[in-house]
Design an enzyme around this catalytic site. Sequence first.
Site, PDB file in Angstrom:
ATOM      1  N   TYR A 132      44.321  44.189 -13.260  1.00 27.03           N
ATOM      2  CA  TYR A 132      43.158  44.300 -14.288  1.00 27.03           C
ATOM      3  C   TYR A 132      42.876  45.898 -14.546  1.00 27.03           C
ATOM      4  O   TYR A 132      42.293  45.984 -15.604  1.00 27.03           O
ATOM      5  CB  TYR A 132      41.953  43.576 -13.746  1.00 27.03           C
ATOM      6  CG  TYR A 132      41.278  44.394 -12.618  1.00 27.03           C
ATOM      7  CD1 TYR A 132      40.356  45.598 -12.597  1.00 27.03           C
ATOM      8  CD2 TYR A 132      41.712  43.791 -11.173  1.00 27.03           C
ATOM      9  CE1 TYR A 132      39.868  46.041 -11.627  1.00 27.03           C
ATOM     10  CE2 TYR A 132      41.057  44.468 -10.102  1.00 27.03           C
ATOM     11  CZ  TYR A 132      40.107  45.596 -10.195  1.00 27.03           C
ATOM     12  OH  TYR A 132      39.586  46.045  -9.193  1.00 27.03           O
ATOM     13  N   ARG A 133      43.379  46.798 -13.683  1.00 25.69           N
ATOM     14  CA  ARG A 133      43.399  48.088 -14.151  1.00 25.69           C
ATOM     15  C   ARG A 133      44.173  48.686 -15.304  1.00 25.69           C
ATOM     16  O   ARG A 133      45.238  48.100 -15.405  1.00 25.69           O
ATOM     17  CB  ARG A 133      43.198  49.131 -12.832  1.00 25.69           C
ATOM     18  CG  ARG A 133      42.212  48.990 -11.737  1.00 25.69           C
ATOM     19  CD  ARG A 133      42.338  49.762 -10.696  1.00 25.69           C
ATOM     20  NE  ARG A 133      41.083  49.480  -9.656  1.00 25.69           N
ATOM     21  CZ  ARG A 133      41.317  49.589  -8.599  1.00 25.69           C
ATOM     22  NH1 ARG A 133      42.035  50.009  -7.852  1.00 25.69           N
ATOM     23  NH2 ARG A 133      39.948  49.582  -7.695  1.00 25.69           N
TER      24      ARG A 133
END
Length: 194
Positions: A132-133
């Site tokens: 998700y980063r």
Amino acid sequence: MADNVAGNDRLIWIDLEMTGLDTDRDSIIEIATIVTDAQLNVLAEGPELAIAHSLETLEAMDEWNRNQHRRSGLWQRVLDSQVTHAQAEAQTVAFLSEWIRAGASPMCGNSICQDRRFLHRQMSRLERYFHYRNLDVSTIKELARRWAPAVASGFAKSSAHTALSDVRDSIDELRHYRQFMGTLGGDNGGGVQN
């Protein structure tokens, strides 16, 4: 999964070319990926895929996109392509799975949040392959522009505004900034001593 899948430090670099910037109206017309190690050494280049769209779709783009994609040759590649969004997504995921496990790499590139929005809507399986980063080189560029203008002005992109050339530029740009990051630059980061 192939034997060369290793560790969690590999990075997936991606770029998309689109018909515009509106995720509700516009569409992905090209995708390219590169996998690097943590020191930004290229391990593999993924498929560079033009995605089939009609002439009508291309002609509906704004003037900047029409001119740019004609000049780069992408316009004709899109018209000649038989590759669908689903096929481009499947080929890209298949390539990535040979090099890194799902969820291990942040999405890397320039202005990557825009790419992530398009992937979420049009290639959600691929979007979920990433952690998700984000590793957005644009953030470093914006900080350098404000805090260290000489560092920011020391890098010039050579991109032809095709997906693969933009991915290569993003990696090269992060290499440029890394040399000024001192101990944050890692073993190969060099750094400026005061």
